[in-house]
Design a protein around this motif. Structure first.
Motif, PDB file in Angstrom:
ATOM      1  N   ARG A  32     -24.016  65.112  -9.356  1.00  0.00           N
ATOM      2  CA  ARG A  32     -23.184  64.032 -10.070  1.00  0.00           C
ATOM      3  C   ARG A  32     -22.954  62.819  -9.136  1.00  0.00           C
ATOM      4  NH1 ARG A  32     -18.325  68.198 -10.781  1.00  0.00           N
ATOM      5  NH2 ARG A  32     -19.192  68.424  -8.696  1.00  0.00           N
ATOM      6  N   ASP A  80     -17.311  83.575  -9.076  1.00  0.00           N
ATOM      7  CA  ASP A  80     -18.402  83.980  -8.149  1.00  0.00           C
ATOM      8  C   ASP A  80     -17.923  84.988  -6.993  1.00  0.00           C
ATOM      9  OD1 ASP A  80     -19.495  81.373  -9.510  1.00  0.00           O
ATOM     10  OD2 ASP A  80     -18.690  80.095  -7.862  1.00  0.00           O
ATOM     11  N   ALA A  97     -19.576  71.995  -1.811  1.00  0.00           N
ATOM     12  CA  ALA A  97     -20.457  72.117  -2.861  1.00  0.00           C
ATOM     13  C   ALA A  97     -19.969  73.106  -4.086  1.00  0.00           C
ATOM     14  CB  ALA A  97     -21.886  72.642  -2.169  1.00  0.00           C
ATOM     15  N   LYS A  98     -19.402  72.468  -4.919  1.00  0.00           N
ATOM     16  CA  LYS A  98     -18.691  73.224  -6.132  1.00  0.00           C
ATOM     17  C   LYS A  98     -19.412  74.451  -6.727  1.00  0.00           C
ATOM     18  CE  LYS A  98     -16.496  72.703 -10.532  1.00  0.00           C
ATOM     19  NZ  LYS A  98     -17.008  72.246 -11.880  1.00  0.00           N
ATOM     20  N   VAL A  99     -20.827  74.398  -6.486  1.00  0.00           N
ATOM     21  CA  VAL A  99     -21.804  75.414  -7.237  1.00  0.00           C
ATOM     22  C   VAL A  99     -21.250  76.853  -6.920  1.00  0.00           C
ATOM     23  CG1 VAL A  99     -23.395  75.065  -5.530  1.00  0.00           C
ATOM     24  CG2 VAL A  99     -24.226  76.063  -8.108  1.00  0.00           C
ATOM     25  N   GLY A 125     -21.035  81.530 -15.516  1.00  0.00           N
ATOM     26  CA  GLY A 125     -19.931  80.535 -15.714  1.00  0.00           C
ATOM     27  C   GLY A 125     -19.663  79.992 -16.675  1.00  0.00           C
ATOM     28  N   ASP A 169     -25.109  76.036 -14.577  1.00  0.00           N
ATOM     29  CA  ASP A 169     -25.896  74.832 -15.098  1.00  0.00           C
ATOM     30  C   ASP A 169     -26.559  73.865 -14.401  1.00  0.00           C
ATOM     31  OD1 ASP A 169     -23.663  73.794 -14.014  1.00  0.00           O
ATOM     32  OD2 ASP A 169     -22.752  72.542 -15.622  1.00  0.00           O
ATOM     33  N   VAL A 170     -27.330  74.523 -13.129  1.00  0.00           N
ATOM     34  CA  VAL A 170     -27.931  73.824 -12.320  1.00  0.00           C
ATOM     35  C   VAL A 170     -29.089  74.636 -11.792  1.00  0.00           C
ATOM     36  CG1 VAL A 170     -26.826  71.774 -11.466  1.00  0.00           C
ATOM     37  CG2 VAL A 170     -26.484  74.059 -10.558  1.00  0.00           C
ATOM     38  N   CYS A 224     -27.921  67.996  -2.944  1.00  0.00           N
ATOM     39  CA  CYS A 224     -26.254  67.506  -2.732  1.00  0.00           C
ATOM     40  C   CYS A 224     -25.666  67.534  -4.219  1.00  0.00           C
ATOM     41  CB  CYS A 224     -26.678  65.916  -2.434  1.00  0.00           C
ATOM     42  SG  CYS A 224     -25.070  65.060  -2.135  1.00  0.00           S
ATOM     43  N   ASP A 225     -24.325  67.104  -4.336  1.00  0.00           N
ATOM     44  CA  ASP A 225     -23.875  67.312  -5.727  1.00  0.00           C
ATOM     45  C   ASP A 225     -24.555  66.480  -6.671  1.00  0.00           C
ATOM     46  OD1 ASP A 225     -22.293  66.880  -7.899  1.00  0.00           O
ATOM     47  OD2 ASP A 225     -20.359  67.037  -6.836  1.00  0.00           O
ATOM     48  N   GLY A 263     -29.961  76.047  -9.329  1.00  0.00           N
ATOM     49  CA  GLY A 263     -29.665  76.614  -8.110  1.00  0.00           C
ATOM     50  C   GLY A 263     -28.949  75.619  -7.064  1.00  0.00           C
ATOM     51  N   VAL A 264     -28.707  75.937  -5.826  1.00  0.00           N
ATOM     52  CA  VAL A 264     -28.117  75.299  -5.086  1.00  0.00           C
ATOM     53  C   VAL A 264     -28.854  73.882  -4.764  1.00  0.00           C
ATOM     54  CG1 VAL A 264     -26.835  74.865  -2.803  1.00  0.00           C
ATOM     55  CG2 VAL A 264     -26.812  76.991  -4.130  1.00  0.00           C
ATOM     56  N   LEU A 265     -28.282  72.720  -5.046  1.00  0.00           N
ATOM     57  CA  LEU A 265     -29.351  71.396  -4.863  1.00  0.00           C
ATOM     58  C   LEU A 265     -28.843  70.855  -3.290  1.00  0.00           C
ATOM     59  CD1 LEU A 265     -28.672  69.790  -8.626  1.00  0.00           C
ATOM     60  CD2 LEU A 265     -30.170  71.691  -7.482  1.00  0.00           C
ATOM     61  N   TRP A 300     -25.376  82.660 -12.535  1.00  0.00           N
ATOM     62  CA  TRP A 300     -26.150  81.787 -13.377  1.00  0.00           C
ATOM     63  C   TRP A 300     -25.099  80.669 -14.023  1.00  0.00           C
ATOM     64  CZ3 TRP A 300     -30.889  82.778 -15.522  1.00  0.00           C
ATOM     65  CH2 TRP A 300     -31.593  83.955 -15.059  1.00  0.00           C
ATOM     66  N   LYS A 331     -23.296  86.945 -13.086  1.00  0.00           N
ATOM     67  CA  LYS A 331     -22.176  86.192 -13.377  1.00  0.00           C
ATOM     68  C   LYS A 331     -22.637  84.974 -14.390  1.00  0.00           C
ATOM     69  CE  LYS A 331     -19.169  82.783 -12.246  1.00  0.00           C
ATOM     70  NZ  LYS A 331     -19.501  81.326 -11.940  1.00  0.00           N
TER      71      LYS A 331
END
Ligand code: ADP
Ligand code: ASP
Ligand code: MG
Length: 446
Positions: free
Chosen positions: A234, A204, A258-260, A7, A224-225, A231-232, A227-229, A222, A5
């Motif tokens: 930004r 997702d 967590a918007k990811v 985004g 723009d980061v 924390c956000d 993986g899951v970090l 797939w 997938k």
């Protein structure tokens, strides 16, 4: 087979789509199903155009239409070095013709129902997949023939049994090594063929549902980061990628902001036992996150997330609280008003709970006033500290509170699964609270 997938930012323009084509090309031996979002911020653009039409500003709506058309044409032209296939040009023209009609209809009626909004929003994914499928010479499948949902427009609930049957009919026959099957995330249809969407960020969720329906080996998200970090990024730029997450941790993080990942993504994958990975489209060789059933991370708190604004209601009743049935009566009000309660903390003389900021507060308060006093605190946020080892590590709670220093914590709640400790703070303190917590609890250890 596998599901990939991509985004919105991964398919934002022709250059991005080329990179996606490269990644899908590499996955061809694994019989890929490619699930795409709309290009870049197209969905926002479609919402803006629809709202302009509803407000009676048809010229503005059509201006947005023209801008979207230009961006999609440009991508198609660039992808095909100036010569897009006629069939693709015709498909783009048709879809923008449909958009124009819908916008004019909304403008004429000055009415934008969720059902009309879904029809308009669906165009983003229908366009991006047309362009990409042409570029890959893949099989294009209309997700609305597979993603069966109920008729709650704007937030359609998928019907997994029907999706499984329809996937066997309309997707499985096309899948095979060496071929890319391309379909849309986010969109679906009712039994009667009316277009629905799964809610913003829903691609997702689509990917996980398709993966579960088809028994995929893996669902790759797939983005723009890397993986899951923790924390956000930004809010906390030093946030680090997490290599392994449990399903439960990922679900809590997504639910708490967590918007990811779309909050519902994990559930179909859990049920089917399919690992989900989160990867960076522009850095495919970089780090990534694997989400799977059982994972023990090294530290008590794996990641932080936040969600707001929320409203805190503190309900007290000197007369009734000690009596049996008080909580039942309290929650009956929320049930009747269809308001979902997030966090709950009880004390001897009161119960505090959080609800979304946009609930019908006046009606709720009227109902509650019959048997209790209610204090209302608006403009709050929930901060969730999530980790599988939270429950087995003494002293984390104390460390958490002390790291916040002078930031006032108004409510604390340990999730029943014991992997989520949630705090409520004033919305304006959220970023600073996250930075302080991150420094102390997540720190810089990988
Ligand atoms: P896509 O368009 O690929 O679906 P999204 O914008 O929906 O991407 O999600 C990715 C974004 O989520 C990242 O760019 C990042 O800003 C944000 N984000 C918020 N919390 C996290 C987190 N804990 N880990 C990674 N990304 C996060
Ligand atoms: N395009 C939709 C949105 O922007 C769905 C998604 O990208 O997941 O919300
Ligand atoms: Mg997303």
């Amino acid at each position: 087979m596998i599901v990939l997938k991509f985004g919105g930012s991964s398919v934002a323009d022709a250059a991005c789509m080329r990179q996606v084509a490269f990644l899908v090309g590499a996955a061809l031996p694994r019989s890929p199903l490619v699930v795409l979002s709309a290009m870049g911020k197209t969905t926002n653009g479609l919402f803006d155009a629809a709202k302009a039409a509803e407000a009676g500003d048809l010229p503005l709506a059509l201006e947005r239409h023209r801008a979207l058309l230009a961006a999609h044409r440009k991508a198609a032209v660039e992808l095909f070095d100036g010569n897009p296939p006629e069939a693709l040009e015709a498909a783009i023209a048709d879809l923008f013709g449909e958009l124009e009609l819908l916008l004019k209809g909304v403008g004429m009626l000055r009415e934008l129902s969720p059902r009309s909004m879904d029809a308009i929003a669906s165009l983003g994914e229908r366009l991006s997949t047309r362009i990409f499928a042409a570029c890959m010479e893949g099989v294009w499948v209309d997700a609305r023939t597979v993603m069966r949902t109920d008729a709650v427009f704007g937030e359609g609930a998928p019907q997994p049994e029907a999706v499984r049957e329809l996937a066997a009919l309309h997707l499985a026959p096309h899948l095979g090594p060496g071929r890319a099957v391309v379909t849309q995330g986010y969109i679906g249809a009712t039994e009667n063929g009316l277009t629905t969407t799964l809610g913003r960020g829903g691609s997702d969720y689509s990917a996980a549902l398709f993966g579960a329906a088809l028994g995929a080996e893996e669902v790759q998200i797939w983005t723009d980061v890397e993986g899951v970090l923790t924390c956000d990024p930004r809010i906390v730029p030093e946030a680090l990628p997490i290599s392994d997450l449990s399903f439960a941790e990922a679900a809590e993080l997504a639910a708490f902001g967590a918007k990811v990942l779309h909050p519902a993504t994990i559930q179909p994958a859990v049920e089917a036992g399919i690992p989900v990975t989160v990867r960076h489209t522009q850095k495919p060789e970089g780090r990534f996150t694997t989400i799977s059933a059982e994972v023990q991370t090294g530290r008590p708190i794996t990641a932080l997330a936040s969600r707001g604004p929320v409203t805190v209601l503190t309900v007290s009743s000197s007369r009734m609280l000690a009596q049996s049935g008080f909580l039942a009566r309290l929650f009956e009000v929320f049930g009747r008003r269809e308001v979902s309660v997030d966090l709950v903390a009880t004390a001897e003389v009161s119960v505090s709970l959080t609800v979304e900021a946009d609930v019908p507060l006046k009606a709720l308060l009227q109902d509650l006033a019959v048997f209790a006093k209610v204090e209302v605190h608006e403009g709050r946020a929930i901060i969730a500290a999530v980790g599988e080892r939270l429950k087995s590590t003494p002293g984390v709670g104390a460390q958490l509170l002390s790291s916040l220093g002078d930031i006032n914590v108004e409510m604390i709640s340990m999730g029943a699964n014991e992997i989520n400790l949630s705090l409520v703070v004033k919305q304006e303190s959220t970023s600073e609270a996250l930075r302080r917590l991150h420094r102390v609890l997540v720190g810089s250890t990988p």
